[in-house]
Design a protein around this motif. Structure first.
Motif, PDB file in Angstrom:
ATOM      1  N   ASN A  70       0.859  -1.191   0.000  1.00 29.88           N
ATOM      2  CA  ASN A  70       0.000   0.000   0.000  1.00 29.88           C
ATOM      3  C   ASN A  70       0.890   1.233   0.000  1.00 29.88           C
ATOM      4  N   TYR A 148      -8.950   5.403   0.211  1.00 31.84           N
ATOM      5  CA  TYR A 148      -9.031   4.185  -0.591  1.00 31.84           C
ATOM      6  C   TYR A 148     -10.414   3.584  -0.426  1.00 31.84           C
ATOM      7  N   ILE A 195      -3.738  -2.760 -15.686  1.00 30.30           N
ATOM      8  CA  ILE A 195      -2.560  -3.095 -14.905  1.00 30.30           C
ATOM      9  C   ILE A 195      -1.358  -3.086 -15.834  1.00 30.30           C
ATOM     10  N   GLY A 254      -1.484   0.087 -10.993  1.00 30.40           N
ATOM     11  CA  GLY A 254      -2.858   0.065 -11.469  1.00 30.40           C
ATOM     12  C   GLY A 254      -3.275   1.464 -11.880  1.00 30.40           C
ATOM     13  N   GLU A 256      -6.527   3.737 -13.105  1.00 34.51           N
ATOM     14  CA  GLU A 256      -7.984   3.818 -13.220  1.00 34.51           C
ATOM     15  C   GLU A 256      -8.353   4.960 -14.160  1.00 34.51           C
ATOM     16  N   ALA A 271      -2.678   3.808  -8.795  1.00 31.79           N
ATOM     17  CA  ALA A 271      -2.318   3.027  -7.608  1.00 31.79           C
ATOM     18  C   ALA A 271      -0.922   2.466  -7.832  1.00 31.79           C
ATOM     19  N   ARG A 273       1.001   0.102  -7.119  1.00 24.04           N
ATOM     20  CA  ARG A 273       1.076  -1.241  -6.527  1.00 24.04           C
ATOM     21  C   ARG A 273       0.141  -2.157  -7.310  1.00 24.04           C
ATOM     22  N   THR A 274       0.094  -3.435  -6.895  1.00 25.94           N
ATOM     23  CA  THR A 274      -0.937  -4.316  -7.434  1.00 25.94           C
ATOM     24  C   THR A 274      -2.299  -3.750  -7.049  1.00 25.94           C
ATOM     25  N   HIS A 275      -3.334  -4.146  -7.813  1.00 27.03           N
ATOM     26  CA  HIS A 275      -4.609  -3.436  -7.702  1.00 27.03           C
ATOM     27  C   HIS A 275      -5.785  -4.393  -7.880  1.00 27.03           C
ATOM     28  N   ASN A 276      -6.890  -4.041  -7.234  1.00 30.93           N
ATOM     29  CA  ASN A 276      -8.100  -4.857  -7.271  1.00 30.93           C
ATOM     30  C   ASN A 276      -8.570  -5.169  -8.699  1.00 30.93           C
ATOM     31  N   SER A 277      -8.349  -4.234  -9.607  1.00 34.78           N
ATOM     32  CA  SER A 277      -8.796  -4.433 -10.984  1.00 34.78           C
ATOM     33  C   SER A 277      -8.006  -5.514 -11.706  1.00 34.78           C
TER      34      SER A 277
END
Length: 391
Positions: A70, A148, A195, A254, A256, A271, A273-277
């Protein structure tokens, strides 16, 4: 065997566990709680807040490179460690323009990337009225730091609501700069995301552009790939290349975006970092975003990002009550859906809006309506009928 330190121990770090085993990497995690998901997959753990630079110094002695789950970190404190030779990937320099959302917007604008109109605002509304007139209501009010999953973001319909929101928001009274930014409300037709990963040698790979669907400003569903025109997908890929090359990133980011009614693409947020999408990539791609991130930060070649199914739909399993249930019956019912892959994060406590897990369903063909229908089926199993309005 290379050891990677991760600042943060939530589900994003937890999902690096299988990838680490696959490529022969050990993980060391800095996280405040023994109940955090990544504790179970780490070879070693430093129990401390993610912004505790003294703990990060201990973490650095246990690993070869440090990365981030994060962005809630203290860059000034970490910079002292970087000066002593600690390797951070992505670098602190690449994170610096992004952690404050106003600075991030300015950076994107100065790169020539398309963004909504915006300006900074302090708690006293200095110079806001004339700028608001240029945008017109509704507007979006955002906290510049630490927002977030919709936290710190407000849709403001009028001047009175803006004043009230600023009065009631929790503000750092010692801050020496504005705490919020205001941006135009974009009447988008779809929200999109991509991503992208950049290697040490500058190679960049991107995953398929996806459509994200938010409710109450929290991601509920992701459809991969997004049904957009080829030139729009190409434009988004070019945006990713421009951004990652400018920042000299090493790792996964990431991005958006909004798609407007007239077909324009606007960058919403980054983002670092790695991301929910990108969760669909765990089951839908040869190389998941989590493996890709570890490959990048360890200096390994980047992997294949091609979707290995016609399409995929990912649904977040969000908390809807305060509970310590593991929701076994609902999870079992969801797991019976053909081509479903359920990931349960092992959190010990549920609360409304908390991400407890996700499920990805792989589909033979690309068909948005079918993907949405499957998402609704999953949600009908997961959420009580009394909360059907949330879906």
């Amino acid at each position: 065997m290379k050891r990677v330190g991760i600042i943060g121990g939530g589900q994003l770090a937890w999902m690096m566990g299988d990838a680490a085993k696959k490529i022969g990497v050990e993980l060391v995690v800095q996280t405040p709680s023994r109940n955090d998901p990544a504790v179970t997959i780490a070879q070693d753990t430093v129990f401390a807040a993610v912004d505790d630079a003294i703990a990060t110094e201990i973490l650095a002695k246990k690993c070869d490179v440090i990365t981030f789950e994060n962005e809630f970190v203290n860059l000034d404190a970490l910079s002292l460690l970087a000066q002593q030779g600690v390797c951070f990937r992505p670098s602190l320099k690449s994170l610096a323009p992004l952690l404050d959302k106003y600075h991030q917007r300015c950076y994107l604008r100065d790169l020539g990337l398309p963004v909504p109109d915006f300006f900074a605002v302090d708690e006293h509304l200095n110079s806001v009225q004339s700028q608001i007139k240029a945008l017109s209501f509704p507007v979006v009010l955002k906290s510049r730091r630490h927002g977030y999953d919709g936290q710190g973001t407000f849709i403001i319909p009028d001047w009175a609501t803006l004043q009230q929101q600023l009065d009631t928001s929790i503000k750092d009274k010692t801050a020496s700069q504005p705490l919020f930014l205001i941006e135009e409300f974009v009447p988008f037709t779809r929200e999109l995301a991509v991503i992208a990963s950049r290697a040490v040698d500058g190679e960049i790979v991107t995953y398929p552009v996806v459509e994200t669907q938010q409710e109450q400003q929290v991601c509920r569903r992701v459809i991969a790939p997004a049904e957009i025109a080829p030139h729009q997908a190409a434009e988004i890929k070019a945006i990713a290349h421009t951004l990652l090359n400018s920042l000299q990133v090493v790792g996964v980011f990431g991005i958006e975006l909004f798609l407007t009614a007239d077909g324009k693409v606007l960058v919403n947020e980054i983002a670092p970092r790695t991301h929910n999408s990108g969760h669909f990539s765990l089951d839908g791609c040869e190389t998941s975003q989590f493996e890709q991130h570890l490959r990048a930060v360890c200096g390994l070649p980047l992997g294949n990002t091609t979707l290995n199914a016609g399409s995929a739909v990912m649904v977040n399993l969000l908390g809807y009550e305060n509970s310590q249930s593991d929701y076994k019956n609902q999870r079992q019912a969801i797991a019976e859906i053909p081509q479903s892959h359920l990931h349960w994060y092992g959190k010990t406590e549920s609360r409304p809006g908390r991400k407890l897990g996700h499920v990805t369903v792989l589909l033979e063909h690309q068909h948005r309506d079918q993907a949405i229908a499957i998402a609704h089926k999953i949600e009908s199993i997961w959420y009580p009928s009394s909360l059907s309005g949330l879906k």
